[in-house]
Structure formats: structure tokens, C-alpha cells
Design an enzyme around this catalytic site. Structure first.
Site, short mmCIF file in Angstrom:
data_model
loop_
_atom_site.label_atom_id
_atom_site.label_comp_id
_atom_site.label_asym_id
_atom_site.label_seq_id
_atom_site.Cartn_x
_atom_site.Cartn_y
_atom_site.Cartn_z
CE LYS A 1 -3.64 0.40 0.16
NZ LYS A 1 -4.62 0.67 -0.89
N PRO B 1 -0.93 3.01 -4.74
CG PRO B 1 -0.04 4.54 -6.27
CD PRO B 1 -0.45 3.09 -6.13
CG ASN C 1 -9.53 -0.81 -4.77
OD1 ASN C 1 -8.33 -1.11 -4.89
ND2 ASN C 1 -9.94 0.12 -3.92
CG HIS D 1 -10.94 -3.78 -2.72
ND1 HIS D 1 -12.08 -3.56 -1.98
CD2 HIS D 1 -10.06 -2.84 -2.32
CE1 HIS D 1 -11.89 -2.53 -1.17
NE2 HIS D 1 -10.67 -2.07 -1.37
CB SER D 2 -9.46 -6.98 1.16
OG SER D 2 -9.32 -6.79 2.53
CG ASN D 3 -12.28 -1.44 2.31
OD1 ASN D 3 -13.20 -1.32 1.51
ND2 ASN D 3 -11.26 -0.62 2.31
O1 GKR Z 1 -7.41 0.34 4.41
O2 GKR Z 1 -5.96 1.88 3.97
C1 GKR Z 1 -6.72 1.01 3.62
C2 GKR Z 1 -6.81 0.66 2.16
O3 GKR Z 1 -6.21 1.66 1.42
C3 GKR Z 1 -8.23 0.44 1.75
O4 GKR Z 1 -9.05 1.47 2.26
C4 GKR Z 1 -8.42 0.33 0.26
O5 GKR Z 1 -9.78 0.28 -0.08
O6 GKR Z 1 -7.45 -1.87 0.39
C5 GKR Z 1 -7.92 -0.91 -0.37
C6 GKR Z 1 -7.33 -0.78 -1.74
O7 GKR Z 1 -6.86 -1.77 -2.26
O8 GKR Z 1 -7.37 0.31 -2.31
MG MG Z 2 -6.57 -0.65 -4.13
#
Ligand code: GKR
Ligand code: MG
Length: 421
Positions: free
Chosen positions: A192, A221, A268, A319-321
Site C-alpha cells: 500500500k 498508491p 478498486n 479487493h479488501s477493506n
Molecule cells: O485500508 O488503507 C486502507 C486501504 O487503502 C483500503 O481502504 C483500500 O480500499 O485496500 C484498499 C485498496 O486496495 O485500495
Molecule cells: Mg486498491
């Protein structure tokens, strides 16, 4: 199978100080746990976002579901539409949590109940969820090591202790990757990004490539780079990326980025619903779609999405949160049923220390979650754990996720800027 009771329980789960384009994670993430009880005494489970607007609509829909058949998901959709017309609980425009976006609210709320309906169906028949979804094309589902820049938990006593410590430079990111790989056996790595100087983040990916030459690598990013920055970073990383996730904002920006770099782009962010998918196909903005049943309208809609991606020559990943084991098992059964899925899925799960399931956390072994022959999602709710995490929700001040405001606690001048670099 008539539904006799429906429960929606908001919970707060501990989260570490993970850094991202918007700011930093708050000490708690919010989730909603759904229970749909049938006249046969069996209970179907679901899990989704817990932000106030989602929760308000979940609660409103809940009341109208008693008396429906658990097999009637069209009636469920009608209930969601009707409840949404009775007023809005507002919406959160937190781009990093696409399921909370106003534009995706209906499909997010439908999805949460659809999973629970399908789980009750499968439990009633006595088959695993994956069979209800058409059968398993794989018995285990690979996930990626989802690395974050992060602060040490001691930055604020509100964060609980975590075993990973600080990660603010390439060496610490490599150590984090090693810890994840040693513990879970992941074979793909996602970083990330969007946090520090983009060229430093590229150095972290190069350090990961040197340390783990056999692993597939991605960087995300969250649209925090200009087109020029995205092209410059691509120049450094072209040889070692499996795909390049959301480097720059907008469908048009992504299309330009792909034209300039030729690296497959995943998203996503610019494609989170069917309308955006249509526009993306026309512009050739992205080559890989990161699906997420939580906001694409459930497990069956995501299967349809997979077919659509196949028809248009798009790759598919997931994707995941931040989430717990009910979501993980829904993702796993879905992924096991989709032939077209070509990449290890994302999951935040290793970052979560809390769980609502009997027996605690779902194991990830050899980088994969393994399916069992147990009916439905194959997991049971622990009412004691659920009550504890619900109490944590009641005690906690957070009602909608806001990583920007959380960052302002540490850096008062911080603002939401996109793209920042
Ligand atoms: O939890 O900081 C986070 C992530 O950036 C998430 O909010 C994103 O939705 O995992 C996510 C992504 O792949 O963009
Ligand atoms: Mg993403």
C-alpha cells in the site's frame, strides 16, 4: 424456508496505525454482523461495513425481511429499494472504502443480506456455500501479503499493541513482508503506497523484489500520484510488477497511464460499479478489475462480473477493506467458484486481532484459505465474542471511518489532497 428473525450487530475491531493516501487508520474499524434465522433454527451469516449510513439502511431493511423466504433474493432486493426510499442516513465519501460510497450503498446493503440468505440456503440444504455457487473450481484460495507503511502502536495509547512495529522505509517493509510470509506462506506481495515520496516507495518495491525474487509484486498508491509521477515510477518498476494498482485518478488518467507504460493497471477505485465498468471498457482504462462482493451486489453479482470481465478480456482479482472471518469466508467461497480469477486476492485479515468466530481466526496456510465440507460458509458465530465487540462499538467514539481526521491528531495541518505527489 421462512425467515423468523434478522439481527444486525455493529462491532468495532482493533486496527493498527496503518498509513495510506488519505491519512492513517483509526484505532478501530467498524463492521456490521448479520444473522438471518430460518424457521428450521439455522442461521445464515453476513458481514459488511459498519459506517453509520450503511448501518442505518441495514437496520431499516432488517425489519422488513421477517416472513420472506430465504430463497427469495429478488424479494430481498425489493425490500432494500423500498427501505432506501424511506430516507437516507447520509453517506460517506471515503474513496478508500468503496462500499461506503453513496453511489454503492444499495448494492452494499443488498450484498450483506444476500450472503446471509445464501448461507442460510446452503446450511438448510446441508452443502458448502461454494456448491450453491456452482461448485469449486479450486479447493483453496490464494491471498497476497498486504503490506502497509505504518507507525509503531506506541504513537497513541488508543491503538492496541501489534507485533509488526514500525515500517517507514524499505528495510522495515522487507521485514514486514518476511514476517507475513513466515507466518502465512503468501506467494504474492502488495504494498500500500501513496504515503511517502513515490521514488522511495519504488525503492521499497525494488527491495522486496531483491529479497523475494520469486514473489509476485504489486503497489497501490490509491490514486495519489499524478500521471507524470505514475509514469516515472513505472519506469523503475516495469520489470517486477505483476500489476500496477490505481496509480493515478480518473478513468481518463488511468487510460493515459496504460498508453504510456503498457503495464497492466488494476483498480478498486475508478471502477466500483457497472456504469464505471462500461466507461472503463470504452476507454481501456484498466486491464484487471479488483472485485469485491461487499459493494458489487453480492456473491452472484460478482460471479456475473467475472463473466463480464472475461467477455471483455479483463483480468480479475479481489479487493479488501478491513474485515473479519465471515467476510473472509464469503470471499473464499466466491473465489473458489470463479474460474476466471487469475490472481491472489487481497485481504487485510492478518492486520485484525479480533474475531467473532467460534475457534478464533480462520487459518491462512501456504498463503491460502482452505475450504472445508462444512455447510454454508463453514464458520459459526461466537455470541460471547460478538457481544464483546459490540460493547467495544458502543464505547468507541467512531461512527464513520475518517483517516484524514485521524491523521490531523498527529499532523494538524494535514488535508485531503488528491493526487498528493
Ligand atoms: O485500508 O488503507 C486502507 C486501504 O487503502 C483500503 O481502504 C483500500 O480500499 O485496500 C484498499 C485498496 O486496495 O485500495
Ligand atoms: Mg486498491
Amino acid at each position: 424456508m421462512q425467515i423468523v428473525a434478522v439481527r444486525v450487530t455493529p462491532i468495532a475491531i482493533k486496527d493498527p496505525p496503518l498509513l495510506n493516501a488519505a491519512g492513517v487508520h483509526e484505532p478501530f474499524g467498524l463492521r456490521s454482523i448479520i444473522e438471518v434465522e430460518g424457521a428450521n433454527g439455522l442461521v445464515g451469516l453476513g458481514e459488511t461495513y459498519g459506517d453509520a449510513p450503511v448501518l442505518a439502511l441495514l437496520q431499516r431493511v432488517r425489519e422488513s425481511l421477517v416472513g420472506l423466504s430465504a430463497f427469495d433474493v429478488n424479494a430481498l432486493w425489493a425490500c432494500v429499494v423500498t427501505a432506501s426510499k424511506q430516507g437516507s442516513g447520509g453517506h460517506v465519501e471515503m474513496e478508500l472504502a468503496p462500499g461506503s460510497l453513496g453511489s454503492n450503498l444499495l448494492s452494499s446493503v443488498f450484498s450483506a443480506f444476500e450472503v446471509a440468505f445464501l448461507d442460510l440456503q446452503a446450511r438448510t440444504i446441508g452443502i458448502p456455500m461454494v456448491e450453491l455457487l456452482g461448485g469449486a473450481v479450486r479447493k483453496k484460495v490464494p491471498y497476497s501479503a498486504y503490506l502497509f507503511y505504518k507507525w509503531d502502536a506506541s504513537v497513541d495509547p488508543e491503538y492496541g499493541p501489534d507485533k509488526y512495529g514500525e515500517a517507514v522505509n524499505p528495510q522495515q517493509i522487507v521485514s514486514q513482508a518476511r514476517a507475513f510470509i513466515d507466518e502465512y506462506g503468501f506467494e504474492s506481495i502488495k504494498l500500500k503506497g501513496g504515503v511517502f515520496d513515490p521514488l522511495e516507495e519504488a525503492d521499497a518495491v525494488l527491495a522486496l523484489h531483491a529479497a523475494f525474487p520469486q514473489h509476485q509484486l504489486r503497489i497501490d498508491p490509491n490514486s495519489n500520484w499524478t500521471l507524470a509521477t505514475s509514469i516515472a515510477v513505472a519506469g523503475k518498476l516495469k520489470h517486477c510488477l505483476e500489476y500496477y494498482e490505481d496509480p493515478t485518478p480518473t478513468l481518463e488518467g488511468m487510460a493515459e497511464c496504460y498508453k504510456a507504460t503498457g503495464i497492466p493497471l488494476a483498480t478498486n477505485m475508478v471502477v466500483t460499479n457497472w456504469d464505471e465498468l462500461r466507461r472503463s471498457v470504452a476507454l481501456n482504462s484498466v486491464q484487471i478489475l479488483l472485485s469485491d462482493h461487499h459493494y458489487w451486489g453480492g456473491l452472484r453479482a460478482t460471479q456475473a462480473l467475472a463473466k463480464t470481465c472475461q467477455a471483455f478480456g479483463l483480468g480479475l482479482s479481489m479487493h479488501s477493506n478491513s474485515h473479519l472471518g465471515i467476510s473472509l469466508m464469503a470471499m473464499t467461497h466466491l473465489a473458489a467458484s470463479v474460474q476466471h480469477l487469475g490472481y491472489a486476492c487481497d485481504t487485510h485479515y492478518p492486520w485484525q486481532s479480533d474475531e467473532v468466530l467460534v475457534g478464533g481466526k480462520v487459518p491462512i496456510e501456504g498463503g491460502c484459505v482452505h475450504l472445508t465440507d462444512k455447510p454454508g460458509l463453514g464458520v459459526e458465530l461466537d455470541q460471547g465474542r460478538l457481544a464483546k465487540l459490540h460493547q467495544d462499538f458502543l464505547n468507541c467514539r467512531i461512527r464513520t471511518r475518517n483517516d484524514v481526521v485521524q491523521m490531523q491528531k498527529f499532523r494538524p495541518a494535514w488535508t485531503q489532497v488528491k493526487p498528493r505527489f
